[in-house]
Design a protein around this motif. Structure first.
Motif, PDB file in Angstrom:
ATOM      1  N   PRO A  16       0.853  -1.133  -0.199  1.00  0.00           N
ATOM      2  CA  PRO A  16       0.002   0.004   0.106  1.00  0.00           C
ATOM      3  C   PRO A  16       0.866   1.264   0.031  1.00  0.00           C
ATOM      4  CG  PRO A  16      -0.401  -1.529   1.651  1.00  0.00           C
ATOM      5  CD  PRO A  16       0.664  -1.888   1.288  1.00  0.00           C
ATOM      6  N   LYS A  17       0.305   2.300  -0.731  1.00  0.00           N
ATOM      7  CA  LYS A  17       0.999   3.613  -0.598  1.00  0.00           C
ATOM      8  C   LYS A  17       0.322   4.487  -0.010  1.00  0.00           C
ATOM      9  CE  LYS A  17       3.701   3.028  -4.734  1.00  0.00           C
ATOM     10  NZ  LYS A  17       5.075   3.615  -5.075  1.00  0.00           N
ATOM     11  N   VAL A  18       0.803   5.669   0.341  1.00  0.00           N
ATOM     12  CA  VAL A  18       0.332   6.683   1.214  1.00  0.00           C
ATOM     13  C   VAL A  18      -1.364   6.956   0.870  1.00  0.00           C
ATOM     14  CG1 VAL A  18       0.180   9.296   1.557  1.00  0.00           C
ATOM     15  CG2 VAL A  18       2.385   8.114   1.455  1.00  0.00           C
ATOM     16  N   TYR A  63      -3.046   4.313   2.426  1.00  0.00           N
ATOM     17  CA  TYR A  63      -3.629   4.541   3.823  1.00  0.00           C
ATOM     18  C   TYR A  63      -4.587   5.594   4.139  1.00  0.00           C
ATOM     19  CZ  TYR A  63       0.115   1.460   4.655  1.00  0.00           C
ATOM     20  OH  TYR A  63       1.027  -0.061   4.523  1.00  0.00           O
ATOM     21  N   HIS A  97      -0.748  -1.619  12.969  1.00  0.00           N
ATOM     22  CA  HIS A  97       0.462  -2.569  12.915  1.00  0.00           C
ATOM     23  C   HIS A  97       0.953  -3.029  11.711  1.00  0.00           C
ATOM     24  CE1 HIS A  97       2.523  -6.439  13.102  1.00  0.00           C
ATOM     25  NE2 HIS A  97       3.304  -6.119  14.094  1.00  0.00           N
ATOM     26  N   GLY A  98       2.045  -2.748  11.521  1.00  0.00           N
ATOM     27  CA  GLY A  98       2.892  -3.331   9.989  1.00  0.00           C
ATOM     28  C   GLY A  98       3.306  -2.276   9.292  1.00  0.00           C
ATOM     29  N   ALA A  99       2.976  -0.969   9.506  1.00  0.00           N
ATOM     30  CA  ALA A  99       3.829   0.076   8.683  1.00  0.00           C
ATOM     31  C   ALA A  99       4.715   1.121   9.559  1.00  0.00           C
ATOM     32  CB  ALA A  99       2.411   0.741   7.984  1.00  0.00           C
ATOM     33  N   ASP A 100       5.587   1.488   8.636  1.00  0.00           N
ATOM     34  CA  ASP A 100       6.385   2.667   9.503  1.00  0.00           C
ATOM     35  C   ASP A 100       5.941   3.785   8.760  1.00  0.00           C
ATOM     36  OD1 ASP A 100       8.305   3.764  10.500  1.00  0.00           O
ATOM     37  OD2 ASP A 100      10.050   3.338   9.190  1.00  0.00           O
ATOM     38  N   ALA A 131       8.253   7.124   8.704  1.00  0.00           N
ATOM     39  CA  ALA A 131       8.841   7.558   7.223  1.00  0.00           C
ATOM     40  C   ALA A 131       8.076   8.338   6.385  1.00  0.00           C
ATOM     41  CB  ALA A 131       9.507   6.295   6.722  1.00  0.00           C
ATOM     42  N   SER A 132       6.847   8.471   6.563  1.00  0.00           N
ATOM     43  CA  SER A 132       6.185   9.203   5.649  1.00  0.00           C
ATOM     44  C   SER A 132       5.692  10.382   5.853  1.00  0.00           C
ATOM     45  CB  SER A 132       4.959   8.169   5.300  1.00  0.00           C
ATOM     46  OG  SER A 132       3.847   8.983   4.430  1.00  0.00           O
ATOM     47  N   GLU A 184       3.856  12.740   4.398  1.00  0.00           N
ATOM     48  CA  GLU A 184       2.381  12.923   3.869  1.00  0.00           C
ATOM     49  C   GLU A 184       1.386  12.360   5.166  1.00  0.00           C
ATOM     50  OE1 GLU A 184       4.581  11.336   1.725  1.00  0.00           O
ATOM     51  OE2 GLU A 184       3.538  11.603  -0.416  1.00  0.00           O
ATOM     52  N   ILE A 185       1.775  11.338   5.657  1.00  0.00           N
ATOM     53  CA  ILE A 185       0.820  10.607   6.598  1.00  0.00           C
ATOM     54  C   ILE A 185       0.876  11.723   7.963  1.00  0.00           C
ATOM     55  CG2 ILE A 185       0.551   8.899   8.264  1.00  0.00           C
ATOM     56  CD1 ILE A 185       0.498   7.288   5.814  1.00  0.00           C
ATOM     57  N   LEU A 189      13.012   7.168  -0.604  1.00  0.00           N
ATOM     58  CA  LEU A 189      11.500   6.365  -0.793  1.00  0.00           C
ATOM     59  C   LEU A 189      11.058   6.839  -2.075  1.00  0.00           C
ATOM     60  CD1 LEU A 189      10.113   6.350   2.563  1.00  0.00           C
ATOM     61  CD2 LEU A 189      11.493   4.580   1.719  1.00  0.00           C
ATOM     62  N   GLY A 231       4.959   8.311  -2.407  1.00  0.00           N
ATOM     63  CA  GLY A 231       3.927   7.719  -1.783  1.00  0.00           C
ATOM     64  C   GLY A 231       4.421   6.593  -1.065  1.00  0.00           C
ATOM     65  N   GLU A 232       5.700   6.227  -1.195  1.00  0.00           N
ATOM     66  CA  GLU A 232       5.805   4.672  -0.454  1.00  0.00           C
ATOM     67  C   GLU A 232       6.159   4.783   0.939  1.00  0.00           C
ATOM     68  OE1 GLU A 232       8.845   1.419  -1.760  1.00  0.00           O
ATOM     69  OE2 GLU A 232       9.908   3.465  -1.536  1.00  0.00           O
ATOM     70  N   VAL A 233       5.309   3.924   1.677  1.00  0.00           N
ATOM     71  CA  VAL A 233       5.387   3.668   3.204  1.00  0.00           C
ATOM     72  C   VAL A 233       6.166   2.404   3.448  1.00  0.00           C
ATOM     73  CG1 VAL A 233       3.960   3.589   5.362  1.00  0.00           C
ATOM     74  CG2 VAL A 233       3.279   4.978   3.315  1.00  0.00           C
ATOM     75  N   PRO A 234       7.248   2.360   4.075  1.00  0.00           N
ATOM     76  CA  PRO A 234       7.699   0.886   4.447  1.00  0.00           C
ATOM     77  C   PRO A 234       6.891  -0.030   5.288  1.00  0.00           C
ATOM     78  CG  PRO A 234       9.151   2.878   4.955  1.00  0.00           C
ATOM     79  CD  PRO A 234       8.077   3.399   4.853  1.00  0.00           C
ATOM     80  N   MET A 235       7.116  -1.142   5.054  1.00  0.00           N
ATOM     81  CA  MET A 235       6.210  -2.226   5.695  1.00  0.00           C
ATOM     82  C   MET A 235       7.084  -2.723   6.650  1.00  0.00           C
ATOM     83  SD  MET A 235       3.564  -4.042   2.960  1.00  0.00           S
ATOM     84  CE  MET A 235       2.953  -5.241   4.226  1.00  0.00           C
ATOM     85  N   MET A 236       6.276  -3.111   7.926  1.00  0.00           N
ATOM     86  CA  MET A 236       6.950  -3.877   8.892  1.00  0.00           C
ATOM     87  C   MET A 236       6.879  -5.297   8.739  1.00  0.00           C
ATOM     88  SD  MET A 236       8.099  -1.350  10.702  1.00  0.00           S
ATOM     89  CE  MET A 236       9.142  -2.317  12.083  1.00  0.00           C
TER      90      MET A 236
END
Lengths: 243, 300
Positions: free
Chosen positions: A186-188, A191, A212-215, A218-219, A221-222, B231, B234-239
């Motif tokens: 998934p991209k920004v 989400y 859970h599961g996304a960092d 690092a974004s 925009e979020i 990055l 629009g990329e978001v690193p996944m855990m």
């Protein structure tokens, strides 16, 4: 019933016993009205081989739908919404059959048992008491909604055709699953669409999402979106804590 | 008389090689890349010369792009071992800000690793350098001898290698020549893990599976170890729960999805794997025979 008598919620009791929340709820109701004797005890599920199998066309529609957003104000597809959409197209499928179909494809993650952390004397327990509980308390006090969710990669299942495996998922009240599947991480926008739909689901009410599961750190925009929406409380479930 | 296990035989062979090098050369050094092979090699070196510390320093050719956990581990180990740790970074590479993203993996590896190594060997005048390479890693390493001779310009000629019959090593060097020595050449990845387990050797935690932030690049999982990693829009690193079978520069090292978070679990995983650990190294896929070309130019 013993778990409910010990103070566990319907969702907790369902998770611990492996029963569905409606089953636990119905049994609790029967217990209150008629005591132990009124609680129905019988073999679970259908006999082997009697399960409803989704036909090929229904499965294709499901795969297509899961890659899209639902038309109504649900944050993502629930089994019930999927079943209603299929029924509207003339294919009779029950929400339960869809849940089984998702489970067989590793697309039915269980809600994380975060509430149990409240009593734990661990780092995770401290995190929950200090960071999570105050937020959840404030949101609930204002009549807002609390969601658990995450992003994951479903494991390929042998004998099952390849599906989009990147899964965004939410668990709402009573652990009901809402999900969406993608072919790439998934991209920004994916989400943010999810967050916005959660807000739209209960307008003018605060929302807390334990994710859970996304960092997300690092974004940019979020982070900006979260700053602009202070009534949306995103709680990142930390990694490597066995949650 | 009890016979040695295969690990004891490998251990004995490696120790013999190390002692041979110390006896036959003037200024040896041990290359320390902070990985699991380096950890085993260092452990063997301490055994070979105990109770004295190994009579040579450690040399880390740094590219500035290793994982943060590797730097922490390196400094901690140097402190605990009581050995001299020499760290060399190619100053020309620093000046030009050579990095894997702007310049690509080939130039980055050539400048920061190959040239950096040659500079360090020349700077300190080392005539023998221990390395942790193994034959099972890659085909050009498979054909390289335990004692690999290099010209004064550090070049390797794969067609001109000395025989090593009955584990007898000819250590005579021509003027200006140096030797790269591979005491772990005959070990396999599985041997390394079994030995680490049996000897309780400390390793970088990145080898154990844990949830880490990763992005996908051409089907490879790359860990976002710091903010220098660019990055995509629009990329978001996944855990994802991943671990590393090999460690190098983080933008060029692929992780694998794994549940192996203990040594026995890693060993079990190794028993089932059918691929080389080097499949996770981007630099090995630059072109056909790229590792051999790099080695001819002086790469380890």
């Amino acid at each position: 019933m013993r778990l409910r008598l010990d103070g566990y919620t319907v969702a907790d009791a369902a998770e611990r016993t492996g029963l569905s929340a409606p089953t636990v709820s119905a049994a609790w109701k029967a217990f209150r009205e008629g005591g132990w004797e009124a609680v129905p005890v019988r073999q679970r599920g259908r006999k082997t081989g009697q399960a409803t199998r989704l036909d090929e066309s229904a499965q294709q529609v499901l795969v297509h739908l899961l890659a899209t957003q639902p038309d109504d104000d649900e944050p993502a597809w629930s089994a019930r919404a999927l079943a209603e959409t299929l029924n509207a197209r003339g294919q009779t499928v029950s929400p339960r059959a869809i849940e089984h179909w998702l489970e067989a494809r590793d697309l039915k993650p269980k809600p994380r048992a975060l509430d149990e952390l409240e009593r734990q004397r661990t780092q995770a327990g401290r995190w929950y008491r200090q960071r999570v509980q105050p937020v959840l308390g404030a949101v609930r006090e204002s009549g807002g909604s609390v969601w658990k969710g995450g992003v994951r990669v479903a494991k390929p299942v042998s004998g099952v055709p390849e599906l989009p495996r990147y899964q965004l998922y939410l668990h709402g009240k009573r652990g009901a699953l809402h999900t969406r599947c993608l072919t790439a991480p998934p991209k920004v926008n994916d989400y943010l669409t999810l967050f916005q739909r959660l807000r739209d689901h209960a307008p003018d009410k605060p929302v807390a999402l334990m994710f859970h599961g996304a960092d997300f750190q690092a974004s940019a925009e979020i982070r900006q979106w979260l700053d602009a929406h202070p009534d949306f409380h995103l709680i990142n479930v930390p990694p490597a804590n066995g949650l | 008389m009890t016979s040695l296990t295969h690990l004891q035989k490998l251990e004995a062979e490696s120790i013999q090689i190390m002692r041979e090098v110390v006896a036959e050369t003037e200024n040896p050094v041990m290359l320390y890349s902070v990985g699991k092979d380096s950890a085993v090699m260092l452990h063997l070196a301490r055994k070979a010369f105990a109770p004295a510390p190994p009579p040579f320093p450690l040399l880390h050719v740094d590219t500035r792009w290793k994982f943060r956990a590797m730097y922490e581990f390196r400094d901690q180990m140097a402190k605990e071992m009581g050995m001299d740790l020499l760290v060399h970074i190619n100053p020309e590479g620093v000046e030009k800000d050579i990095n894997p993203f702007t310049h690509g993996s080939t130039i980055h590896t050539d400048v920061m690793k190959t040239e950096g190594l040659k500079q360090a060997l020349d700077k300190y005048g080392f005539d023998a350098a221990f390395g942790g390479a193994r034959r099972d890693e890659e085909k050009s390493r498979a054909k390289e001898r335990v004692f690999s001779f290099r010209t004064a310009q550090h070049r390797w000629d794969p067609k001109n290698q000395r025989p090593e019959l009955w584990r007898l090593y000819n250590t005579r060097k021509h003027k200006g020549e140096s030797i790269r020595v591979f005491p772990l050449s005959n070990w396999t990845e599985l041997d390394i893990w079994q030995y680490i387990y049996l000897q309780d050797i400390p390793i970088v935690p990145l080898y154990y599976a844990a949830e880490r932030p990763v992005v996908e690049r051409d089907g490879t999982l790359i860990m976002v170890d710091d903010k220098r990693m660019p990055l995509e829009p629009g990329e978001v690193p996944m855990m994802r729960k991943v671990r590393f079978r090999t460690l190098g520069c983080y933008p060029l090292t692929g992780a694998i999805e794994s549940e192996a978070d203990t040594l026995p679990a890693i060993i079990q995983e190794m028993l089932l794997t059918k691929t080389s650990e080097r499949q996770g190294r981007v630099i090995d896929h630059d072109s056909t025979g790229s590792m051999e070309k790099k080695k001819q130019e002086g790469y380890f």
